[in-house]
Structure formats: C-alpha cells, structure tokens
Design an enzyme around this catalytic site. Structure first.
Site, short mmCIF file in Angstrom:
data_model
loop_
_atom_site.label_atom_id
_atom_site.label_comp_id
_atom_site.label_asym_id
_atom_site.label_seq_id
_atom_site.Cartn_x
_atom_site.Cartn_y
_atom_site.Cartn_z
N CYS A 84 0.84 -1.20 0.00
CA CYS A 84 0.00 0.00 0.00
C CYS A 84 0.88 1.26 0.00
CB CYS A 84 -0.98 -0.04 1.17
SG CYS A 84 -2.33 1.15 1.04
N HIS A 187 -3.71 -5.13 0.24
CA HIS A 187 -3.17 -5.60 1.52
C HIS A 187 -3.23 -7.12 1.59
CE1 HIS A 187 -2.77 -1.78 3.77
NE2 HIS A 187 -3.75 -1.37 2.98
N GLU A 189 -1.93 -8.99 3.69
CA GLU A 189 -2.05 -9.41 5.09
C GLU A 189 -3.49 -9.33 5.59
OE1 GLU A 189 -1.17 -6.50 4.09
OE2 GLU A 189 -1.52 -4.93 5.58
#
Lengths: 210, 281
Positions: A84, A187, A189
């Site tokens: 990001c 993202h 994660e």
C-alpha cells in the site's frame, strides 16, 4: 521454511500487528526492525503502509532507513516488499504532501480522480488483473479477491506494472516490480487465504524480484 | 468486479459480546474472539468490534480484546468505543485494529480527529453517525451510546466529515438496532447528494433481502450486519450464497485451499498454508 526471517520495517505509528500475524501464519519468522542496524543479515523485508506519504517518507529519511535500504538495494543484498503506502514510497513524489519519496522507482503517486460511481477512498475486495506476460506463478486462483484501501495511486512506466485493478472508467496500478522491489497496492495481510498464499509465495520463492 | 462488502458488527461491553436492541437493552452472548473467528471463516469481508457503552462509561474499547480478536482473523478489523484522543487511537491501531471507529468524538473532539487523520491516514478513520427518526423532524443525530442529542444537523455534520478527511461513514439507525425490521434510508436520503466516500448502512438487518435492498442502493458501499448474523451458525455463508444466487456480486469464500498446519501442534491458532496444486476449482 521456519528459519526464513522476514524483517518488518517499523517507521512509526501504525498497525504492524496484521503483517506480523500474516507472516507467522505463513510459517515464517517476523522480525520487527526498529533501526537500520537491525537490517544486517536480513534478505527480505516488508515496508508496510501506514499513515500519510510525507510523514512516512520523512520518518524513513530521518531514521536512516532510506539510506540503509537504498545501499542494500544497490548491492543487491535485500529484497523489499512494499504494501500500500509502502509501495507508493518506492516512487519519486506524491500529491499527498511535499516530501519526496525514496525514488527507487521512476514515477509518481497521484490522487485517484473522482468520476461518477467512484467514491474515495477506494475500499473493498477486488480481483486483480495480472499483466498477460508477467502473471506470476502464484498459487492464487485468478478469481480470488484482494483487499484494497487507498485514495492515491501510482503512475509509472508500463514495464514496471505487474497488475492492475479496475475502478470506474480507469484502471489503477495494483502491483509493480523492479530489481529487488515488489510493490502491491492491496493488503495481502488482510486478504484472507489468498493474501497469505500470495505472501508466502513471494517471500519464499522470488522469481519476480530478480 | 468488486462486490460490495458485508461487514460483521460485534457489539461488546468490556470483554463480552452482546446482542443489542435499540442501544438500550443488551444480552451477553459470548466471547468476541470466537465470534470473530467464525464470522471470518464464514466469509465476512470485515469485522467491526465496538464497545457500545465505552463513551457512556468513560472507558475505551479493550486493547487486550482487540489483540485477541485480531489474532483470530485475516481480514480487516475496525475497532471503536470511547476513542477520544490520539494516544488511544494509536494504541488501538498498535493492538491490531486496521481502522478506528469514532462516534461521540466527532461532536466533542474534532481537533483529535484531524490529528488522527494526519497520523494514521484518513482511510483508517471511520465515523459512525447514530440517529433516531423523530416524528416531524426527520433523522436526528445522537452520540454517547445514543444518550445525547447532537447539536449539529446531519447535513452540517456531513460537511465536517468531508473537511476532516474521514475515510468512511456508518449510518446507524438506533431504532432499527436489533429490530430485524430492515434498514432505514431516511438519513441516507438526506445526505445522498453529498456522498463522496464509502457509506456503510447499519441497524435492522433481519434477512438476506434486507441486505440485498441496501446493497442495491448505488450510494451504499457496505451492509453492516449484527445480531442476526453474529451468532447463528454459518450465517454469513448462507447470506452470501443467497445473494449470489440472486445475482448480486459479493466476495465468495476463497477457493485457495486452507488447511490445518501440523507445524505447531501445540498451537491452537490456525495456520494457513496454501498448496500449489489445488486449483481444479
């Protein structure tokens, strides 16, 4: 695989927790790196995305991370995954503030243009369109979605673009690459199983980074 | 294409998940981290964890609880309840929340909000506008667990939200909270011309068709589902299947294979590892 150490650059405020958690779930060791000296011995680090461009870039500069990471990149001794804002910081400048970026890649970061049907920030789960030639060999089904949350987007040379994501009439850069660098606007994660699969794939085998 | 989001709201008081009715009656129902894990497995696109009494009781949503919830999920987490200063916002994000949700602070601490936007980025700030529909007056804003009427009109507050650079806005109809009567659109209709950021609708989801109706609205980015969809088995999977069957685009559950890791037999956290040869679909 458990021996593989992934450094996570801590450059101030923000949620490192989800990145650490994702690395551990993918069965690698996450090491939070608070100072440049701690980079020694690490071959792979993650530059997470937190806060605003100028604040983050100033912090990287003042803490010495910019120089330390830049030297290791030039020497080819480190690979950096930017997530990001972490990816946006690879570039030269951003409309989100006056401080320059790291300048490791040519290009700039611009505010996403408003148009009918486009609300900002661009938040949600999207399928990513990998460039035909460069679709990486990752074990993620093309119909899987990744989580995006951003108002600014990278503009750079076509050959650096690894993937795009459609938004309104435009398509935004979703992933970029350069020697030693991989950047993703989404993202991984926070993107459930496909995100973890992506992370593990890139962090354990690094064909696109060569 | 992007599906709109289904956000699962887990209302809590202190360490306990509750079901909430009209912001005044609650029923304790269990451990928030267990609910979060299930909701994540069932395909929720995001979790919102909100301590619904924190502002009223002068507390802040529990950081320990945020850590436990964040450890169980691999999707975005928004956390709220009694966040009134930058230190609290920072601590909550450091505990594992990806976004902070503010309500009362919009009316009492705008300086804090702009500092939080600088520190964390506007995308990390979500504001909840809680409102009651009053006869003859239309939607009226309340804060501090619905106990205090705001002095701002909805249109003024919306201008403020834009000026502050807040990322997303939840419109939460207090009277529909826990009612299962469907969503209320009166506040959305009032601010509709000004919508330039993601709007999340909350309060009243009782059936898949309520969710369908709210997602069909062009101005809406996400449906927040609470009581009805937190504690019934496979609720979100069933909701999404029904929406997909009805032709609505929502994120499907990942086909990327997930299996229990054997690497940490003593560790009851679930590890997710993908395998390279599982894409027969």
């Amino acid at each position: 695989m458990e021996d593989l150490q992934i450094g996570i650059i801590n450059y101030g405020a923000g949620n490192l927790f989800s990145v650490v958690r994702a690395i551990e779930r993918a069965e690698m060791n996450a090491v939070v790196v608070d100072q440049p000296a701690q980079l020694d011995g690490l071959e792979m680090v993650i530059l997470p995305g937190v806060g605003s461009f100028s604040t983050a870039s100033e912090r990287l500069r003042q803490s010495g991370f910019e120089a330390a990471l830049g030297q290791r990149l030039q020497a080819g001794s480190i690979q950096i995954l930017g997530i990001c804002l972490g990816m946006q910081l690879f570039f030269e400048e951003s409309e989100e503030g006056s401080a320059p970026g790291m300048g490791w890649m040519k290009g700039r970061v611009e505010r996403i243009r408003r148009s009918p049907g486009v609300v900002l920030p661009h938040v949600g789960w999207k399928q990513v369109e990998w460039e035909e030639q460069s679709r990486p060999d990752i074990p993620v089904h093309p119909e899987e979605s990744f989580y995006f949350d951003h108002s600014y987007s990278v503009r750079c040379a076509e050959e650096s673009v690894l993937a795009r994501v459609p938004l309104g009439p435009e398509s935004l850069v979703a992933a970029v690459k350069a020697p030693g660098l991989l950047g993703v606007q989404f993202h991984p994660e926070l993107s459930s199983a496909p995100g973890l699969a992506f992370l593990r794939s890139f962090l354990t085998s690094t064909p696109v980074l060569q | 294409m992007a599906g709109k989001r289904i956000v699962s709201l887990i209302p809590v008081i202190g360490e306990w998940a509750v079901q909430s009715y009209g912001f005044n009656r609650v029923r304790p129902v269990g451990r928030p981290e267990v609910a979060a894990r299930h909701l994540c497995e069932w395909g929720a696109d995001e979790i919102a964890l909100v301590d619904i009494r924190a502002s009223l009781e002068g507390r802040t949503v529990s950081e320990e609880l945020i850590k436990r919830v964040a450890s169980e999920i691999d999707i975005p987490l928004a956390a709220g309840g009694g966040i009134h200063d930058v230190q609290a916002a920072h601590d909550i994000v450091a505990s594992g929340a990806d976004k902070i949700l503010v309500g009362s602070a919009l009316f009492t601490g705008q300086a804090f909000i702009s500092r939080a936007v600088d520190l964390l980025g506007g995308q990390a700030l979500v504001v909840s506008l809680d409102y009651r529909v009053q006869p003859g007056k239309g939607p009226t804003l309340f804060h501090t667990s619905g106990s205090e009427q705001a002095t701002f009109s909805p249109v003024d507050v919306f201008g403020l939200i834009k000026d502050l650079g807040i990322g997303e806005v939840v419109l939460h109809a207090i009277d529909r909270d826990g009612s299962l009567d469907g969503y209320d659109f009166s506040l959305l209709d009032l601010i509709r011309p000004d919508v330039s950021m993601p709007i999340l609708m909350a309060g009243g989801a009782g059936s898949w068709s309520d969710v369908r109706q709210v997602l069909d609205d062009e101005a809406v980015s996400a449906a927040v589902v609470g009581n009805r969809f937190v504690h019934s088995e496979h609720s979100i999977s069933r909701l999404k299947s029904r929406l997909i069957q009805d032709g609505k685009e929502v994120r499907r559950n990942p086909v990327t294979r997930v299996y229990e890791s054997t690497a940490h037999p003593d560790d009851d956290r679930r590890s997710i590892v993908m395998s390279h040869d599982l894409f027969g679909n």
